[in-house]
Design a protein around this motif. Sequence first.
Motif, PDB file in Angstrom:
ATOM      1  N   ASN A 103       3.671  -1.568  -2.531  1.00 28.75           N
ATOM      2  CA  ASN A 103       3.176  -0.338  -1.912  1.00 28.75           C
ATOM      3  C   ASN A 103       3.328  -0.410  -0.393  1.00 28.75           C
ATOM      4  O   ASN A 103       3.687   0.567   0.241  1.00 28.75           O
ATOM      5  CB  ASN A 103       1.699  -0.141  -2.265  1.00 28.75           C
TER       6      ASN A 103
ATOM      7  N   GLN B 293       0.803  11.995  -5.190  1.00 30.48           N
ATOM      8  CA  GLN B 293       1.932  11.060  -5.178  1.00 30.48           C
ATOM      9  C   GLN B 293       3.078  11.620  -4.342  1.00 30.48           C
ATOM     10  O   GLN B 293       3.707  10.903  -3.583  1.00 30.48           O
ATOM     11  CB  GLN B 293       2.405  10.792  -6.613  1.00 30.48           C
TER      12      GLN B 293
ATOM     13  N   LEU C  73      -2.258   5.690  -3.811  1.00 29.02           N
ATOM     14  CA  LEU C  73      -1.385   4.525  -3.912  1.00 29.02           C
ATOM     15  C   LEU C  73      -0.401   4.776  -5.049  1.00 29.02           C
ATOM     16  O   LEU C  73      -0.652   5.594  -5.925  1.00 29.02           O
ATOM     17  CB  LEU C  73      -2.204   3.271  -4.195  1.00 29.02           C
ATOM     18  N   PHE C  74       0.724   4.054  -5.027  1.00 26.58           N
ATOM     19  CA  PHE C  74       1.712   4.235  -6.083  1.00 26.58           C
ATOM     20  C   PHE C  74       1.369   3.292  -7.235  1.00 26.58           C
ATOM     21  O   PHE C  74       1.516   2.080  -7.109  1.00 26.58           O
ATOM     22  CB  PHE C  74       3.110   3.958  -5.542  1.00 26.58           C
TER      23      PHE C  74
ATOM     24  N   ARG D  63      -1.127   0.164   4.072  1.00 23.86           N
ATOM     25  CA  ARG D  63       0.190   0.721   3.795  1.00 23.86           C
ATOM     26  C   ARG D  63       0.660   1.597   4.956  1.00 23.86           C
ATOM     27  O   ARG D  63       1.817   1.531   5.374  1.00 23.86           O
ATOM     28  CB  ARG D  63       0.137   1.545   2.502  1.00 23.86           C
TER      29      ARG D  63
END
Lengths: 266, 438
Positions: A121, B334, A112-113, A173
Amino acid sequence: MTDTATNPADRAIDRSHMRVSDEVAIEISNMNKWYGSFHVLRDIDLTVYRGERIVICGPSGSGKSTLIRCINRLEEHQSGRIVVDGTELSSDLKNIDKIRSEVGMCFQHFNLFPHLTILENCTLAPIWVRKTPKKEAEEIAMHFLKKVKIPEQANKYPGQLSGGQQQRVAIARSLCMKPRIMLFDEPTSALDPEMIKEVLDTMIELAEEGMTMLCVTHEMGFARQVANRVIFMDQGQIVEQNEPEAFFKAPKSDRTKLFLSQILGH
Amino acid sequence: MSDTHAQTVSFVRDTMLPEAEPPVGNRGAILWMRENLFSGWLNILMTLVSLYVIWWALSHTMPWVFNGIWNAGSLSECREIRNATIGADASAACWAVLGDRWQQLMFGFYPRELYWRPILALVIFFVAIAPVLFSRVPRGMLAFTALSPFAMFWLLWGGSLWFPVSIALGFVLGWAAWRALAPIAGTLIAMIVAVALPLIYWFYTAGPLARELEQVIALSIEYVPSQDFGGFMLSFIIGIAGIILSLPLGILLALGRQSDLFIINKISVGFIEIIRGVPLIVWLFTASLLLNYFLPPGTNFDLMLRVIIMVTLFAAAYIAEVVRGGLASLPKGQYEAADALGLDYWKSMRLIILPQALKIAIPGIVNTFIGLFKDTTLVVFIGLLDPIGLSNAIRASAEWNGIYWELFVFIGLLFFICCFSMSRYSLYLEKKLQRGHH
């Protein structure tokens, strides 16, 4: 592994939607990949039909993660063909972005960000890739957050959630992009035993709705209940594949027998 | 194992314990002092020695500061006043030099009747950075921020208003080219055109266009040449321009250094290593002397502009390395998650990677900025009148010959205020961007 941890759902699985159509979703033929001189995937042939739930298992280093990462081009294959939803994966960036927006992916470590809220997200890709208006994207996101049963966490940051909750957000997401295929790369192996069930439940629900799924996992209970096909890989090759019932009851190759006895044998 | 032991092994809790408050420690000044200053023999000794050193230092400097004489016309007059009031062997600062020459220290030889212009430019600057620094300021203010550099330029140098306007048009041109080409021709071509078109425009069209417009409608204020700029104003202009320009350039260089594209990668690495490997003072001499050889004869390329460019390039090389550290510290996941969602390179950089990498790099970036700001005093060596240069000029006059400390304390204090504010702001920003546990 104990049965309580691996057995994902106490209820009966509704298989009414889990029909496999004869429309091809992914076609991999004669695909090879090397890391430097290390031959990590060897002559992979795999056809996935729409609505299939495939579980891929095998010892570590067998290339199972690499295989599903090739499907959305997180890894590049060097020879052979991969056709996803009728689009062939080549070095054409437009094709790659198109396939990536059609194929959802969940990672072992959720990814996840951390600088964005749960809601952000979920809305990021629909807004920036699909050009969905912000308000609509938020509605979609809330819909899927409700589906994975954490709408109340929408304004928190990923760091404030438990591992199981984070993985469910990661699934939501991906779903916000309305993917036609979902890839899972060991989605439960970084989770505490108590949290595995909540993630598997979410995945089962997804399967019940007819999502095409490829899942790298060692959750054999999940494989038994949900998968329509189990693939066993070793040394970069598909060693054996079968329906789960037959795969677990009567594995054919010695390598599969050894592997199964090791992960189920205590 | 005895029977009693076996009994203790089996245990079932019938009620779960409720959450309890942590024990309240007894606070208070005396406890704090005992724990922090006098907790053991070594600690007591260190405390006493430190107190003595602090007392010794203050007892030597404070009389000098507070006996300071504020009203005098020259250093000798200062000394006479001191001898008459507190005695010849007492130490006393002669602050009168600041009262006499503060305009020079602040503005150099900028025309006195035009001081309102740099002061207004400073006010504009503070208003313009507010929305950049603080997210609570309305976002609409950013339009003002975008226009402010041109307004500040016009206020500081004066001349025709049409000149900054025609320069600004170049940016509009680049933006328009980007918007028109990006959907048709792809990102790379659009970017090249969006950079090249304004450059061509600035070199060939901007100047004549401004002159034409000036002839149609004259909008001029008094022109002040760069040679008249000096003092803290000069440091501020070079420092701020360097800081604002070096950040985006440094980020691009860091991305370039990470890039898989061979040429871009090697150009970035070469640029960073060459700029960083040579002392700033050498680059400043290059800017002031060597650059003239490379420019076509007759072009008068403003020295201050050249210095700003050099300082910017120098700081950008450092920032690139700091940002690269931030980029490298992000987990690979990421990048992969951004890719897997279908974000293209620039979107994933802008929305996912850079916000996180820059947050990690904040201390390093601010560190570079502070260094850059203080390094602006090096321009004294190429003949620009920064505060240090002016302190020499002030000492060269008959009245203030021999005065050192007062000027340096003043200059140091001004720099300290600026640098300390930057450091505090970076702490504030770090705290604000903290998210959850990781």
